[in-house]
Scaffold this active site. Sequence first.
Site, PDB file in Angstrom:
ATOM      1  N   HIS A  54       7.314   5.319  17.745  1.00  0.00           N
ATOM      2  CA  HIS A  54       6.158   5.408  16.848  1.00  0.00           C
ATOM      3  C   HIS A  54       5.159   4.342  17.296  1.00  0.00           C
ATOM      4  O   HIS A  54       5.123   3.225  16.790  1.00  0.00           O
ATOM      5  CB  HIS A  54       6.572   5.186  15.390  1.00  0.00           C
ATOM      6  CG  HIS A  54       5.373   5.004  14.492  1.00  0.00           C
ATOM      7  ND1 HIS A  54       4.481   6.017  14.235  1.00  0.00           N
ATOM      8  CD2 HIS A  54       4.891   3.924  13.837  1.00  0.00           C
ATOM      9  CE1 HIS A  54       3.518   5.573  13.455  1.00  0.00           C
ATOM     10  NE2 HIS A  54       3.742   4.295  13.206  1.00  0.00           N
ATOM     11  N   ASP A  83       3.182  11.113  12.419  1.00  0.00           N
ATOM     12  CA  ASP A  83       2.597  11.539  13.695  1.00  0.00           C
ATOM     13  C   ASP A  83       2.681  13.059  13.831  1.00  0.00           C
ATOM     14  O   ASP A  83       1.740  13.702  14.295  1.00  0.00           O
ATOM     15  CB  ASP A  83       3.331  10.853  14.855  1.00  0.00           C
ATOM     16  CG  ASP A  83       3.410   9.349  14.627  1.00  0.00           C
ATOM     17  OD1 ASP A  83       2.350   8.748  14.457  1.00  0.00           O
ATOM     18  OD2 ASP A  83       4.525   8.800  14.577  1.00  0.00           O
ATOM     19  N   GLN A 103       0.818  -1.237   0.000  1.00  0.00           N
ATOM     20  CA  GLN A 103       0.000   0.000   0.000  1.00  0.00           C
ATOM     21  C   GLN A 103       0.841   1.273   0.000  1.00  0.00           C
ATOM     22  O   GLN A 103       0.623   2.163  -0.803  1.00  0.00           O
ATOM     23  CB  GLN A 103      -0.788   0.068   1.291  1.00  0.00           C
ATOM     24  CG  GLN A 103      -1.975  -0.735   1.469  1.00  0.00           C
ATOM     25  CD  GLN A 103      -2.782   0.034   2.517  1.00  0.00           C
ATOM     26  OE1 GLN A 103      -3.631   0.842   2.144  1.00  0.00           O
ATOM     27  NE2 GLN A 103      -2.505  -0.180   3.784  1.00  0.00           N
ATOM     28  N   ILE A 104       1.768   1.377   0.937  1.00  0.00           N
ATOM     29  CA  ILE A 104       2.581   2.595   1.033  1.00  0.00           C
ATOM     30  C   ILE A 104       3.488   2.685  -0.188  1.00  0.00           C
ATOM     31  O   ILE A 104       3.623   3.741  -0.812  1.00  0.00           O
ATOM     32  CB  ILE A 104       3.406   2.622   2.345  1.00  0.00           C
ATOM     33  CG1 ILE A 104       2.472   2.667   3.551  1.00  0.00           C
ATOM     34  CG2 ILE A 104       4.376   3.809   2.371  1.00  0.00           C
ATOM     35  CD1 ILE A 104       3.156   2.545   4.901  1.00  0.00           C
ATOM     36  N   ARG A 125       2.846  -8.911  20.492  1.00  0.00           N
ATOM     37  CA  ARG A 125       3.853  -7.926  20.059  1.00  0.00           C
ATOM     38  C   ARG A 125       5.222  -8.603  19.919  1.00  0.00           C
ATOM     39  O   ARG A 125       5.973  -8.347  18.990  1.00  0.00           O
ATOM     40  CB  ARG A 125       3.920  -6.789  21.084  1.00  0.00           C
ATOM     41  CG  ARG A 125       4.795  -5.651  20.638  1.00  0.00           C
ATOM     42  CD  ARG A 125       4.421  -4.376  21.357  1.00  0.00           C
ATOM     43  NE  ARG A 125       4.668  -4.494  22.783  1.00  0.00           N
ATOM     44  CZ  ARG A 125       5.455  -3.663  23.469  1.00  0.00           C
ATOM     45  NH1 ARG A 125       6.029  -2.663  22.861  1.00  0.00           N
ATOM     46  NH2 ARG A 125       5.639  -3.821  24.746  1.00  0.00           N
ATOM     47  N   GLY A 163       8.583   0.294   8.195  1.00  0.00           N
ATOM     48  CA  GLY A 163       7.895  -0.945   8.590  1.00  0.00           C
ATOM     49  C   GLY A 163       7.897  -1.097  10.106  1.00  0.00           C
ATOM     50  O   GLY A 163       8.920  -0.918  10.758  1.00  0.00           O
TER      51      GLY A 163
HETATM   52  P1  NAX Z   1       1.350  -3.738   3.018  1.00  0.00           P
HETATM   53  O1  NAX Z   1       1.096  -5.036   3.719  1.00  0.00           O
HETATM   54  O2  NAX Z   1       0.358  -3.172   2.090  1.00  0.00           O
HETATM   55  O3  NAX Z   1       2.722  -3.842   2.221  1.00  0.00           O
HETATM   56  C1  NAX Z   1       3.870  -4.394   2.758  1.00  0.00           C
HETATM   57  C2  NAX Z   1       4.650  -4.987   1.619  1.00  0.00           C
HETATM   58  O4  NAX Z   1       5.886  -5.425   2.154  1.00  0.00           O
HETATM   59  C3  NAX Z   1       3.959  -6.184   0.973  1.00  0.00           C
HETATM   60  O5  NAX Z   1       3.856  -5.956  -0.414  1.00  0.00           O
HETATM   61  C4  NAX Z   1       4.897  -7.340   1.298  1.00  0.00           C
HETATM   62  O6  NAX Z   1       4.972  -8.286   0.247  1.00  0.00           O
HETATM   63  C5  NAX Z   1       6.221  -6.608   1.492  1.00  0.00           C
HETATM   64  N1  NAX Z   1       7.206  -7.328   2.303  1.00  0.00           N
HETATM   65  C6  NAX Z   1       6.995  -8.118   3.390  1.00  0.00           C
HETATM   66  N2  NAX Z   1       8.166  -8.605   3.824  1.00  0.00           N
HETATM   67  C7  NAX Z   1       9.128  -8.108   3.009  1.00  0.00           C
HETATM   68  C8  NAX Z   1      10.528  -8.273   2.950  1.00  0.00           C
HETATM   69  N3  NAX Z   1      11.176  -9.079   3.803  1.00  0.00           N
HETATM   70  N4  NAX Z   1      11.206  -7.630   1.968  1.00  0.00           N
HETATM   71  C9  NAX Z   1      10.568  -6.844   1.080  1.00  0.00           C
HETATM   72  N5  NAX Z   1       9.235  -6.670   1.084  1.00  0.00           N
HETATM   73  C10 NAX Z   1       8.528  -7.282   2.040  1.00  0.00           C
HETATM   74  O7  NAX Z   1       1.712  -2.704   4.187  1.00  0.00           O
HETATM   75  P2  NAX Z   1       1.743  -1.115   4.122  1.00  0.00           P
HETATM   76  O8  NAX Z   1       0.411  -0.584   4.432  1.00  0.00           O
HETATM   77  O9  NAX Z   1       2.426  -0.696   2.876  1.00  0.00           O
HETATM   78  O10 NAX Z   1       2.661  -0.794   5.402  1.00  0.00           O
HETATM   79  C11 NAX Z   1       4.032  -1.149   5.412  1.00  0.00           C
HETATM   80  C12 NAX Z   1       4.585  -0.977   6.809  1.00  0.00           C
HETATM   81  O11 NAX Z   1       4.523   0.388   7.212  1.00  0.00           O
HETATM   82  C13 NAX Z   1       3.817  -1.749   7.882  1.00  0.00           C
HETATM   83  O12 NAX Z   1       4.746  -2.364   8.757  1.00  0.00           O
HETATM   84  C14 NAX Z   1       3.059  -0.660   8.615  1.00  0.00           C
HETATM   85  O13 NAX Z   1       2.768  -1.024   9.942  1.00  0.00           O
HETATM   86  C15 NAX Z   1       4.080   0.462   8.554  1.00  0.00           C
HETATM   87  N6  NAX Z   1       3.581   1.823   8.810  1.00  0.00           N
HETATM   88  C16 NAX Z   1       4.408   2.671   9.440  1.00  0.00           C
HETATM   89  C17 NAX Z   1       4.070   3.974   9.674  1.00  0.00           C
HETATM   90  C18 NAX Z   1       5.011   4.907  10.358  1.00  0.00           C
HETATM   91  O14 NAX Z   1       4.610   6.052  10.589  1.00  0.00           O
HETATM   92  N7  NAX Z   1       6.219   4.533  10.711  1.00  0.00           N
HETATM   93  C19 NAX Z   1       2.736   4.494   9.301  1.00  0.00           C
HETATM   94  C20 NAX Z   1       2.063   3.682   8.259  1.00  0.00           C
HETATM   95  C21 NAX Z   1       2.244   2.199   8.386  1.00  0.00           C
HETATM   96  O15 NAX Z   1       1.349   1.732   9.355  1.00  0.00           O
END
Ligand code: NAX
Length: 328
Positions: free
Chosen positions: A187, A159, A15-16, A98, A130
């Site tokens: 975070h 944030d 998504q991101i 967690r 992540g």
């Molecule tokens: P998605 O689940 O839509 O996308 C994550 C992508 O990462 C997937 O396409 C998956 O195939 C890929 N992936 C998983 N393991 C991997 C690896 N070892 N190497 C490469 N790619 C890998 O999640 P999305 O909504 O894009 O969020 C991504 C991360 O951002 C999550 O951990 C989420 O919690 C975190 N966030 C962090 C925020 C922050 O402020 N620090 C805010 C937004 C978000 O919640």
Amino acid sequence: MKTPIRVAVTGAAGQIGYSLVFRIASGSMFGPDQPVILHVIEIEPAMASLGGVVMELQDCAFPLLKGVTQTSSLEAGFKDVDWALLVGSVPRKAGMERKDLLGINGKIFIGQGQAIAKHAAPGVRVLVVGNPCNTNCLIAMNNARPVLPERWFAMTMLDQNRAVAQLAAKSGADTTAITNLAVWGNHSSTMYPDFRNARIGGKPATEVIRDEAWFTETFLPTVQQRGTAIIKARGLSSAASAANAVVDTVRNLTTPTRPGIWFSVSVCSDGSYGIEKGLIFSFPVRSDGQKWQIVQGVALDEFSRSKIVASESELKEEKALVSELIPK
Ligand code: NAX
């Protein structure tokens, strides 16, 4: 023409990622005269989807995009990159503690840290998005020892932006009038968006909004729980706003900060404000465009201190839970 900057994005089909790579390729992150080469990294099962993202990147015909490497190999993915944006990680699933999430994602960040140390450009800078991003960053940094601690960041800009938007809405001021809003800590819901030092049109926010109860009973929980509120409304977690915050973080780190203000990013603590050295902790930071520093001397009353210490305690707990992933 400037030499292209190489930027790796993990989880680029997520998504991101789907929002972020287009912002980078369009010039939003490094400016309108800075060419970029993207290294988009995914796990094997997501490679077909990643192919679709790359097709769409091509279809934008971005003038600044000088190449795309799509790969599931960390070696090719991080080869010679100047920036590594670590977005990909495994989301928390029902029934997962967690500790389980920290363990699963922690292992991912060991491999990525090692690969960055081995293959990235010598001056690489790394931003971890992540979750749990502070502790994932801690793990990656400690498994990439030659890459200096000052090159590691975890994202708390979303944030900050959320907090700025709340202050703007409450006061009726433009978002550009809100400055000096530092997010301290982790975070997570323990983060502390420091309204006491925030300014609205140059005046203390608490003088413009004369409603202490609003700050403690509405503002703080709204910012701390905003991620959950978005999931409830959208059925999916924040994505475009998270990608936007990645752009803002990199821009803030790579352009000089205006005099007298600061922004939020999690960095490796040097012991400032009594925070345990080595933790990845969000502080008020300034940059000269190359180097950054934690802003010193920000006044913290007992209320602010107690919030900051609570977030530090959570980060210490997280660190203890992943101690076996951090080389001694
Ligand atoms: P998605 O689940 O839509 O996308 C994550 C992508 O990462 C997937 O396409 C998956 O195939 C890929 N992936 C998983 N393991 C991997 C690896 N070892 N190497 C490469 N790619 C890998 O999640 P999305 O909504 O894009 O969020 C991504 C991360 O951002 C999550 O951990 C989420 O919690 C975190 N966030 C962090 C925020 C922050 O402020 N620090 C805010 C937004 C978000 O919640």
